[in-house]
Design a protein around this motif. Structure first.
Motif, short mmCIF file in Angstrom:
data_model
loop_
_atom_site.label_atom_id
_atom_site.label_comp_id
_atom_site.label_asym_id
_atom_site.label_seq_id
_atom_site.Cartn_x
_atom_site.Cartn_y
_atom_site.Cartn_z
N LEU A 240 0.88 -1.18 0.00
CA LEU A 240 0.00 0.00 0.00
C LEU A 240 0.91 1.22 0.00
CD1 LEU A 240 -2.91 1.09 0.18
CD2 LEU A 240 -2.63 1.13 2.67
N VAL A 241 0.84 2.01 -1.10
CA VAL A 241 1.74 3.14 -1.27
C VAL A 241 0.91 4.41 -1.44
CG1 VAL A 241 3.53 1.70 -2.29
CG2 VAL A 241 1.89 2.86 -3.78
N THR A 242 1.56 5.55 -1.21
CA THR A 242 0.89 6.85 -1.39
C THR A 242 0.73 7.13 -2.88
OG1 THR A 242 3.03 7.98 -1.28
CG2 THR A 242 1.78 7.75 0.77
N ASP A 243 -0.39 7.76 -3.20
CA ASP A 243 -0.70 8.06 -4.60
C ASP A 243 -1.30 9.46 -4.73
OD1 ASP A 243 -0.81 7.40 -7.34
OD2 ASP A 243 -2.93 6.91 -7.18
N GLY A 244 -0.99 10.35 -3.82
CA GLY A 244 -1.53 11.71 -3.88
C GLY A 244 -0.91 12.55 -2.78
N ILE A 245 -1.31 13.80 -2.77
CA ILE A 245 -0.80 14.76 -1.80
C ILE A 245 -1.58 14.61 -0.50
CG2 ILE A 245 -0.48 17.21 -1.29
CD1 ILE A 245 -0.21 17.69 -4.27
N LEU A 246 -0.85 14.56 0.60
CA LEU A 246 -1.46 14.45 1.92
C LEU A 246 -1.45 15.82 2.60
CD1 LEU A 246 0.25 11.15 3.14
CD2 LEU A 246 -1.95 11.41 1.98
N ASP A 247 -2.53 16.15 3.25
CA ASP A 247 -2.64 17.42 3.98
C ASP A 247 -3.33 17.14 5.31
OD1 ASP A 247 -2.82 19.96 4.90
OD2 ASP A 247 -3.90 20.78 3.17
N ARG A 248 -2.54 17.15 6.39
CA ARG A 248 -3.10 16.83 7.69
C ARG A 248 -4.17 17.83 8.11
NH1 ARG A 248 -3.64 18.19 12.48
NH2 ARG A 248 -2.73 20.19 11.93
N GLU A 249 -4.02 19.11 7.69
CA GLU A 249 -4.98 20.12 8.09
C GLU A 249 -6.36 19.87 7.47
OE1 GLU A 249 -1.29 21.07 9.27
OE2 GLU A 249 -1.77 20.90 7.16
N GLN A 250 -6.40 19.19 6.35
CA GLN A 250 -7.68 18.85 5.74
C GLN A 250 -8.17 17.48 6.21
OE1 GLN A 250 -7.47 19.18 1.49
NE2 GLN A 250 -7.12 21.38 1.52
N THR A 251 -7.30 16.50 6.25
CA THR A 251 -7.68 15.15 6.70
C THR A 251 -6.54 14.63 7.56
OG1 THR A 251 -8.87 14.80 4.61
CG2 THR A 251 -8.41 12.87 5.97
N SER A 252 -6.84 14.42 8.85
CA SER A 252 -5.81 13.99 9.78
C SER A 252 -5.65 12.48 9.82
CB SER A 252 -6.12 14.51 11.18
OG SER A 252 -7.37 14.00 11.62
N GLU A 253 -6.63 11.74 9.37
CA GLU A 253 -6.51 10.30 9.32
C GLU A 253 -7.41 9.74 8.22
OE1 GLU A 253 -7.63 8.88 13.16
OE2 GLU A 253 -9.77 8.86 12.69
N THR B 134 -10.33 -3.01 7.08
CA THR B 134 -10.15 -1.56 7.21
C THR B 134 -9.00 -1.28 8.18
OG1 THR B 134 -12.50 -1.15 6.82
CG2 THR B 134 -11.24 0.63 7.83
N ILE B 135 -8.11 -0.40 7.76
CA ILE B 135 -7.03 0.06 8.63
C ILE B 135 -7.11 1.58 8.72
CG2 ILE B 135 -5.52 -1.88 8.10
CD1 ILE B 135 -3.97 -0.02 6.23
N THR B 136 -6.65 2.09 9.83
CA THR B 136 -6.64 3.54 10.06
C THR B 136 -5.21 4.04 9.93
OG1 THR B 136 -8.53 3.40 11.56
CG2 THR B 136 -7.18 5.39 11.67
N LEU B 137 -5.03 5.00 9.03
CA LEU B 137 -3.71 5.60 8.78
C LEU B 137 -3.73 7.02 9.33
CD1 LEU B 137 -3.11 4.39 5.10
CD2 LEU B 137 -2.34 3.32 7.22
N HIS B 138 -2.83 7.30 10.24
CA HIS B 138 -2.74 8.63 10.86
C HIS B 138 -1.69 9.47 10.11
CE1 HIS B 138 -5.18 7.43 14.31
NE2 HIS B 138 -4.56 6.26 14.24
N ILE B 139 -2.06 10.70 9.82
CA ILE B 139 -1.18 11.63 9.11
C ILE B 139 -0.50 12.51 10.16
CG2 ILE B 139 -1.00 13.34 7.28
CD1 ILE B 139 -2.05 10.59 6.41
N SER B 140 0.82 12.50 10.18
CA SER B 140 1.57 13.33 11.13
C SER B 140 1.82 14.71 10.54
CB SER B 140 2.90 12.65 11.50
OG SER B 140 3.69 12.46 10.34
N ASP B 141 2.01 15.67 11.42
CA ASP B 141 2.09 17.07 11.03
C ASP B 141 3.51 17.47 10.67
OD1 ASP B 141 0.93 19.73 10.74
OD2 ASP B 141 2.13 20.25 12.49
N VAL B 142 3.64 18.34 9.66
CA VAL B 142 4.88 19.04 9.35
C VAL B 142 4.56 20.52 9.30
CG1 VAL B 142 5.87 17.10 8.07
CG2 VAL B 142 4.56 18.82 6.85
N ASN B 143 5.58 21.33 9.45
CA ASN B 143 5.39 22.79 9.52
C ASN B 143 5.24 23.36 8.10
OD1 ASN B 143 5.10 25.28 10.72
ND2 ASN B 143 7.29 25.70 10.74
N ASP B 144 4.02 23.27 7.55
CA ASP B 144 3.78 23.74 6.19
C ASP B 144 2.77 24.87 6.14
OD1 ASP B 144 1.67 22.18 7.03
OD2 ASP B 144 1.35 21.19 5.10
#
Length: 910
Positions: free
Chosen positions: A404-417, A437-447
Motif C-alpha cells: 500500500l503506497v501513497t498516490d496523492g498529496i497528503l494534507d493533515r490540516e484537511q484530513t488527519s486520518e 479496514t485500517i486507520t492511517l494517521h497523518i503526522s504534522d509538518v510545519n507547512d
C-alpha cells in the motif's frame, strides 16, 4: 538428532565476487533455502543460521525487525545471532499425514527496507508411532474344502510413520496349516494374507488361533499384534466377484449429508447362503468413517459428514464383498473431491506504518499485506482494490503480497486520518470477497505559516493611560500541531526611534497583547505604527507580519493659555486706552487664548468673572472680543478693570484668567493720571488735575535728560548723527513704530509699554515717544507690525468661515470644526498669529492672503486652503483688526484717533 540441509545451484568460482555483491542489489536471495529437521524437536532448538544464509548482517537484524510470518508460529528468529529456532511442538503426522515428504514453507519478513524471503523446512519423520491394528482380533471362516494355496486377506496394520520407520514386516505365529504372505495392494501398503498350506479337517479341529505381529523399521523396532481366529466351515468353493476391480468417482465438496456417492456390485456363483453377499469397508480410518457410510446389503456409499476440499482432496478406500460361505473379495474405490468457491479470501497485514508525514513523497510504502484463499485455481485467485477514494494505491509484490503506497498529496490540516478499506475478491463463480479496514494517521509538518485574523489593526488609546496597561491584542492562527502551531509574537519595526521603542510599547510573546510602557501624550505623539510578527516554532520556522496603528486620543489635560493680554517679565500688566466717545459696538480689545488639546477640549469660551461696571462692556463668547455695550457716562469711572475667564470644552472644563485694564482717555497725557494705583477719588476733577501736573513734570524732566544725552553723544560720536532717531535709557520703555500714522481708526498706531514702579511713592519712569521723533527710515529697519489695510484676497464669505472666527460683530453661535485636522490647524494658526502679534516679530504684510505665515509654513500654506482664522488674533495698538472690513468692525468709524493701549500704573492686583 538435528541436522539441516540447503539446496543451492552450482556457481562457478569466477562468480564468487558477484555472489558477495548480489545481496546488495536484490530484494532477497535468488536461491531457495531449505532446512531439514526431525519432528518433535525441543523448543528453542536451532534449525539454522538464517542471517548467514540470507546474507544479512547480524547487527541489522534488530533494526530490520526480522521475523517469521506464518499462521501458526512453529518457528521464531533470534535477532541477536540470526538463528531460526523451534517455537512449538512439531508433529509430522498432524502436519503431513500419510505423506512421504513433509515440507513446511515459511515467509521471513524484514523491514527497513521491506523484504520477504521464502524458505522451506522439511520435517523428517522419527519412529514415534508403533504399528497397530484397528481390531484386536480377526475372525476368519475357512471352508474345509479349501485347497492348499488358498489365500485369506487380513487387515493391514497402520503405522503413522513413513519411510524406514513405517510398517516393514509381518510375522505369524507358527502353525502347520497356515503361512503368511505379504502382497502390495492398496496405496503401496503391505497387505498380509494367510495362505492355506495344509487342508483343514473340521472334524479334527474346527478352529485355529493365530497371532499376527506387525513390525516397523525403527531401532529399536516397534510392533503391534492382533489375534486371528479361524473357524472352519462347510464347503464354499466360489468367492464373490466385483463388477470392477477399481471404482473412481468425482464428488463436489459440501455435499448434503445422505447424498449417494457410489454403489458397488459383487456377484457369487454359489447358491443359497453361500451366495448371499454383504459389503464392508476394510482398513477404514476415522476420517473416512466420519465422512461416508455404507449400506452393507446393497453396497451403496452415501455422504455422512461435510466434505471439504481444503481438508482433503481425495479419499482412497477398500471394500470387501463376503458371501454366505465366508469367501471374500476386495475392490479399490477412489473418491476425488472437486473444489467449490466456498472460502472467502482473507487480507492479512504484516506491516503497517504507525503514522505518515503529510509531506510524504509519492510511492512511499505505507503497509504490506498478503491475501489468502483456501480454494484452488480460479476460486483461489484474488484481486485487491481500495473501496473509497483515498490518496493511496495497491501495488502487487510477489506470492500474493501487496504494498500500500501513497498516490496523492497528503494534507493533515484537511484530513488527519484515513480509514482505508481494502477489498479482496476471488475469481470464483459467484465471486466471494472480504474487506479489511485500517486507520492511517497523518503526522504534522510545519507547512502553514501563522495567519493574522485581520489584515491590519488600528487601535485608539486615550492619552495619560496608566503605564503597563494593555492597549490592543493581535491574534494569529496556525493550523499546524505542537511546536509547528505554537506562535510567538514580537515587534520587528516601528516608526518610533529604535532606542525609544521599548520605552513606549511591548508585546506579550505568547498572548499577543500589546502593553503601553509609559503614559502617552497626545500633544507630543498623535499616532505611531508598529509592525508585529507572529512566528511559529517549527523547523524551519514560518512567520507573518501585520501592521498595528496606535492612535493617541486627546484628553482635557491642558488648561487654556492666554496669549494676550500677557504680563511682562517683571510682572507688570498692559492697559488699553478707550476713546471717551466710543459708541456701542466699538471693539475695545480682544482676549487671545489657545489650548494645546484637540477637538472639543480646545473649544474655548470667554466669560466675564469680575467687572468694575458689568453693563459697560460686552464679551464675545467664542471670539473673546470686548466691545462697548453703551456710551461712557459722566458718572462712570474712567478706569475700568475686567477679569476674563477662558474655559475649554472638556469634561471637566479647565480655565485660565486674564485681567484687562481699560482707561477712557483721548490722549496719553489725559491717561497718565489714571496710571497710579490709588483708591477711587471722591472728586474725579481734582484727581485728573493731579495726574496732569505730575505727567507734565515728568515729561519735561525726561525731555531735558534726553536733550542732554543727545548733545553728549553728538560730541563723542559726530559721525553717527542718524542715531538721534531712537533713545533707550535702559529702563522698560519700548516703542513699536508703525508704517502709517493714520489715527482715524480709533486706536493708536503703536502701543506704549510702560514700566510702572511698584513702590509706595508712586514714581513713574517712562519715555514718551511721539511719532514726529522717529525718523522714517528707522520705521522700516525694525521688525514692526505693518499697518496695511486688509487685503480682500483672503476674505471669506460668511458661509465659508467656521463659527469661532468667522462670526461678525461677535457672533456667539459658531461651532468648532469637527475635523481633527482643521482643529489642529486652527490651533496652530491661532498660536502662530497671536505670537507674532504679541511680540511684533512679524507683519501682516507677509504676502497676500498668508497672514504673515509664509516664512513659517512655506509659500504653499495660503489662506486659500484653510478657513479664515485671523479674527481670533487681535494686535494690540494696531488699527488692523482682522475682520471682514475695517469699517464693519465697530459698526462705524469712531470719532477721534485716540485708542492707544497703555500699561497700568502698577502690577495687577490679584
Amino acid at each position: 538428532m538435528r541436522y539441516m540441509t540447503k539446496q543451492r545451484s552450482r556457481i562457478p568460482w569466477r562468480q564468487v565476487l558477484f555472489l558477495f555483491l548480489l545481496p546488495l542489489f536484490c530484494v532477497g536471495p535468488s536461491e531457495q533455502i531449505r532446512y531439514s529437521i526431525p519432528e518433535e524437536m525441543a523448543k528453542d532448538s536451532v534449525v539454522g543460521n538464517l542471517a548467514e544464509d540470507l546474507g544479512l548482517h547480524v547487527r541489522d537484524l534488530l533494526t530490520r525487525n526480522l521475523r517469521v510470518s506464518a499462521e501458526k508460529q512453529y518457528f521464531t528468529v533470534n535477532t541477536e545471532n540470526g538463528n531460526i529456532l523451534v517455537n512449538d511442538r512439531i508433529d509430522r503426522e498432524l502436519l503431513c499425514p500419510q505423506t512421504t515428504v513433509c515440507v513446511l514453507p515459511l515467509e521471513i519478513v524484514a523491514e527497513n527496507p521491506l523484504n520477504v524471503f521464502h524458505i522451506s523446512v522439511v520435517i523428517e519423520d522419527i519412529n514415534d508411532n508403533p504399528p497397530h491394528f484397528n481390531q484386536n482380533s480377526i475372525v476368519l471362516q475357512v471352508n474345509e474344502l479349501a485347497i492348499p494355496g488358498t489365500r485369506f486377506g487380513l487387515e493391514s496394520a497402520i503405522d503413522a510413520d513413513v519411510g524406514p520407520y513405517s510398517l516393514q514386516s509381518y510375522q505369524l505365529s507358527s502353525n502347520e496349516h497356515f503361512s503368511l504372505m505379504v502382497m502390495d495392494k492398496v496405496e503401496e501398503k503391505n497387505a498380509p494374507e494367510l495362505v492355506l498350506e495344509k487342508p483343514l479337517d473340521r472334524e479334527k479341529q474346527n478352529s485355529h488361533v493365530l497371532v499376527l505381529t506387525a513390525a516397523d523399521g525403527g531401532d529399536p523396532v516397534l510392533t503391534g499384534t492382533t489375534q486371528i481366529q479361524i473357524k472352519v466351515t462347510d464347503a464354499n468353493d466360489n468367492p464373490p466377484v466385483f463388477s470392477e476391480d477399481m471404482y473412481k468417482v468425482s464428488l463436489r465438496e459440501n455435499l448434503p449429508p445422505g447424498t449417494s456417492v457410489l454403489k458397488v456390485t459383487a456377484t457369487d456363483q454359489d447358491e443359497g447362503i453361500n451366495a448371499e453377499i454383504t459389503y464392508s469397508f476394510k482398513s477404514l480410518g476415522d476420517d473416512i468413517g466420519n465422512k461416508f457410510m455404507l449400506d452393507h446389503q446393497n453396497g451403496e456409499i452415501k455422504s455422512k459428514g461435510p466434505i471439504d476440499f481444503e481438508s482433503r482432496s481425495s479419499y482412497t478406500m477398500s471394500m470387501e464383498a463376503k458371501d454366505g460361505g465366508g469367501m471374500t473379495t476386495e475392490c479399490k474405490i477412489i473418491l476425488e473431491i472437486l473444489d467449490e468457491n466456498d472460502n472467502i479470501p482473507e487480507v492479512v497485514f504484516t506491516s503497517v506504518s504507525s503514522s505518515i508525514p503529510e509531506d510524504a513523497e509519492l510511492g512511499r510504502v505505507i503497509a504490506l499485506f498478503k491475501t489468502h484463499d483456501k480454494d484452488s485455481e480460479e476460486n483461489g485467485e484474488v484481486t485487491c482494490l481500495i473501496k473509497e477514494e483515498a490518496p493511496f494505491r495497491i501495488v502487487p509484490s510477489s506470492n500474493n503480497y501487496y504494498k500500500l503506497v501513497t498516490d496523492g498529496i497528503l494534507d493533515r490540516e484537511q484530513t488527519s486520518e484515513y480509514n482505508v478499506t481494502i477489498t479482496a475478491t476471488d475469481r470464483g463463480k459467484p465471486p466471494l470477497s472480504s474487506s479489511t479496514t485500517i486507520t492511517l494517521h497523518i503526522s504534522d509538518v510545519n507547512d502553514n505559516p501563522p495567519v493574522f485574523q485581520q489584515a491590519a489593526y488600528i487601535v485608539h488609546v486615550a492619552e495619560n493611560n496608566p503605564p503597563g496597561a494593555s492597549i490592543a491584542q493581535v491574534s494569529a492562527r496556525d493550523p499546524d500541531l505542537g511546536p509547528n502551531g505554537h506562535i510567538f509574537y514580537s515587534i520587528i519595526a516601528s516608526d518610533l526611534e529604535p532606542r525609544a521603542l521599548s520605552s513606549y510599547v511591548s508585546v506579550g510573546a505568547h498572548s499577543g497583547v500589546v502593553f503601553a510602557q509609559r503614559a502617552f501624550d497626545h500633544e507630543q505623539l498623535r499616532s505611531f505604527q508598529l509592525t508585529l510578527q507572529a512566528r511559529d516554532q517549527g523547523s524551519p520556522a514560518l512567520s507573518a507580519n501585520v501592521s498595528l496603528r496606535v492612535m493617541v486620543g486627546d484628553r482635557n489635560d491642558n488648561a487654556p493659555r492666554v496669549l494676550y493680554p500677557a504680563l511682562e517679565p517683571d510682572g507688570s500688566a498692559l492697559f488699553d486706552m478707550v476713546p471717551r466717545t466710543a459708541e456701542p459696538g466699538y471693539l475695545v480689545t480682544k482676549v487671545v487664548a489657545v489650548d494645546a488639546d484637540s477637538g472639543h477640549n480646545a473649544w474655548l469660551s470667554y466669560h466675564v468673572q469680575q467687572a468694575s461696571d458689568p453693563g459697560l462692556f460686552s464679551l464675545g463668547l467664542r471670539t473673546g472680543e470686548v466691545r462697548m455695550a453703551r456710551v461712557l457716562g459722566d458718572r462712570d469711572a474712567t478706569r475700568q478693570r475686567l477679569l476674563i475667564a477662558v474655559r475649554d470644552g472638556g469634561q471637566p472644563p479647565l480655565s485660565a484668567t486674564a485681567t484687562l485694564h481699560l482707561i477712557f482717555a483721548d490722549s496719553l497725557q489725559e491717561a497718565l493720571p489714571e496710571l497710579g494705583d490709588h483708591p477711587e477719588p471722591s472728586n474725579p476733577q481734582v484727581e485728573l488735575q493731579f495726574y496732569l501736573v505730575v505727567a507734565l513734570a515728568l515729561i519735561s524732566m525726561l525731555f531735558l535728560l534726553a536733550v542732554i544725552l543727545a548733545i553728549t553723544l553728538h560730541l563723542r560720536h559726530s559721525s553717527i548723527r542718524d542715531s538721534w532717531g531712537c533713545f533707550q535709557f535702559g529702563i522698560c520703555s519700548k516703542t513699536r513704530p508703525g508704517v502709517s500714522l493714520n489715527y482715524n481708526e480709533g486706536t493708536l498706531p503703536y502701543s506704549y509699554n510702560l514700566c510702572v514702579a511698584s513702590n509706595s511713592q508712586k514714581t513713574f519712569n517712562f519715555l514718551t515717544m511721539m511719532p514726529e521723533m522717529v525718523p522714517p527710515q528707522d520705521l522700516y529697519n525694525e521688525a514692526s507690525l505693518i499697518q496695511a489695510p486688509p487685503n480682500t484676497d483672503w476674505r471669506f464669505s460668511q458661509a465659508q468661515r467656521p463659527g469661532t472666527s468667522g462670526s461678525q460683530n461677535g457672533d456667539e453661535t459658531g461651532t468648532w470644526p469637527n475635523n481633527q485636522f482643521d482643529t489642529e490647524m486652527l490651533q496652530a494658526m491661532i498660536l502662530a498669529s497671536a505670537s507674532e502679534a504679541a511680540d511684533g516679530s512679524s507683519t501682516l504684510g507677509g504676502g497676500a492672503g498668508t497672514m504673515g505665515l509664509s516664512a513659517r509654513y512655506g509659500p504653499q500654506f495660503t489662506l486659500q486652503h484653510v478657513p479664515d482664522y485671523r479674527q481670533n488674533v487681535y494686535i494690540p495698538g494696531s488699527n488692523a483688526t482682522l475682520t471682514n472690513a475695517a469699517g464693519k468692525r465697530d459698526g462705524k468709524t469712531p470719532a477721534g484717533g485716540n485708542g492707544n493701549k497703555k500699561k497700568s500704573g502698577k502690577k495687577e492686583k490679584k
